[in-house]
Write a protein that holds these residues in place. Structure first.
Motif, mmCIF file in Angstrom:
data_model
loop_
_atom_site.group_PDB
_atom_site.id
_atom_site.type_symbol
_atom_site.label_atom_id
_atom_site.label_comp_id
_atom_site.label_asym_id
_atom_site.label_seq_id
_atom_site.Cartn_x
_atom_site.Cartn_y
_atom_site.Cartn_z
ATOM 1 N N LYS A 134 0.830 -1.212 0.000
ATOM 2 C CA LYS A 134 0.000 0.000 0.000
ATOM 3 C C LYS A 134 0.862 1.259 0.000
ATOM 4 O O LYS A 134 0.567 2.217 -0.710
ATOM 5 N N LYS A 158 3.902 1.444 -1.166
ATOM 6 C CA LYS A 158 4.535 1.475 -2.488
ATOM 7 C C LYS A 158 3.568 2.054 -3.514
ATOM 8 O O LYS A 158 3.939 2.900 -4.328
ATOM 9 N N GLN A 159 2.310 1.633 -3.476
ATOM 10 C CA GLN A 159 1.297 2.133 -4.404
ATOM 11 C C GLN A 159 1.046 3.625 -4.190
ATOM 12 O O GLN A 159 0.925 4.385 -5.127
ATOM 13 N N ARG A 160 0.951 4.018 -2.939
ATOM 14 C CA ARG A 160 0.701 5.425 -2.614
ATOM 15 C C ARG A 160 1.849 6.298 -3.119
ATOM 16 O O ARG A 160 1.626 7.356 -3.680
ATOM 17 N N ALA A 162 3.816 5.625 -5.645
ATOM 18 C CA ALA A 162 3.807 5.640 -7.104
ATOM 19 C C ALA A 162 2.768 6.615 -7.638
ATOM 20 O O ALA A 162 2.990 7.269 -8.653
ATOM 21 N N THR A 163 1.651 6.765 -6.947
ATOM 22 C CA THR A 163 0.612 7.679 -7.416
ATOM 23 C C THR A 163 0.934 9.129 -7.078
ATOM 24 O O THR A 163 0.485 10.021 -7.783
ATOM 25 N N GLU A 164 1.740 9.357 -6.052
ATOM 26 C CA GLU A 164 2.103 10.716 -5.672
ATOM 27 C C GLU A 164 3.209 11.278 -6.560
ATOM 28 O O GLU A 164 3.346 12.467 -6.708
#
Length: 77
Positions: free
Chosen positions: A68, A70-72, A74-76
Motif C-alpha cells: 500500500k 509502495k502504491q501510494r 507511485a501515485t504521488e
C-alpha cells in the motif's frame, strides 16, 4: 515439576496463531517484483522479515502495508 517461564515461547506461539507468514515468492507476487528483490528488501530492513533456517519469512500484514505504501508513493510521484 513445572518448566521455567519462557516469555519468548509464549510470544512466539501468539505470533504463530495470529499471523500468516509468507515466503519470498509469495510476497513477490503481492508486490509484483522478483523474489530476489523481496530478499533484498529484507536484508536492507525495508520490509520486516525474519529468517527461518535459510529462508526469509514475512508477515502477510507487513507485506500488504508495504504494498500500500509502495502504491501510494507511485501515485504521488
Amino acid at each position: 515439576m513445572q518448566r521455567p517461564f519462557n516469555p519468548l515461547e509464549r510470544t512466539h506461539s501468539m505470533l504463530n496463531r495470529d499471523d500468516i507468514y509468507l515466503n519470498s515468492k509469495e510476497v513477490a507476487q503481492i508486490l509484483d517484483v522478483s523474489p530476489d528483490t523481496v530478499n533484498e528488501f529484507a536484508r536492507k530492513h525495508l520490509l520486516p522479515a525474519f529468517k527461518q533456517g535459510r529462508q526469509w519469512r514475512f508477515r502477510k500484514r507487513d507485506s500488504t502495508l508495504f504494498f500500500k505504501r509502495k502504491q501510494r508513493g507511485a501515485t504521488e510521484a
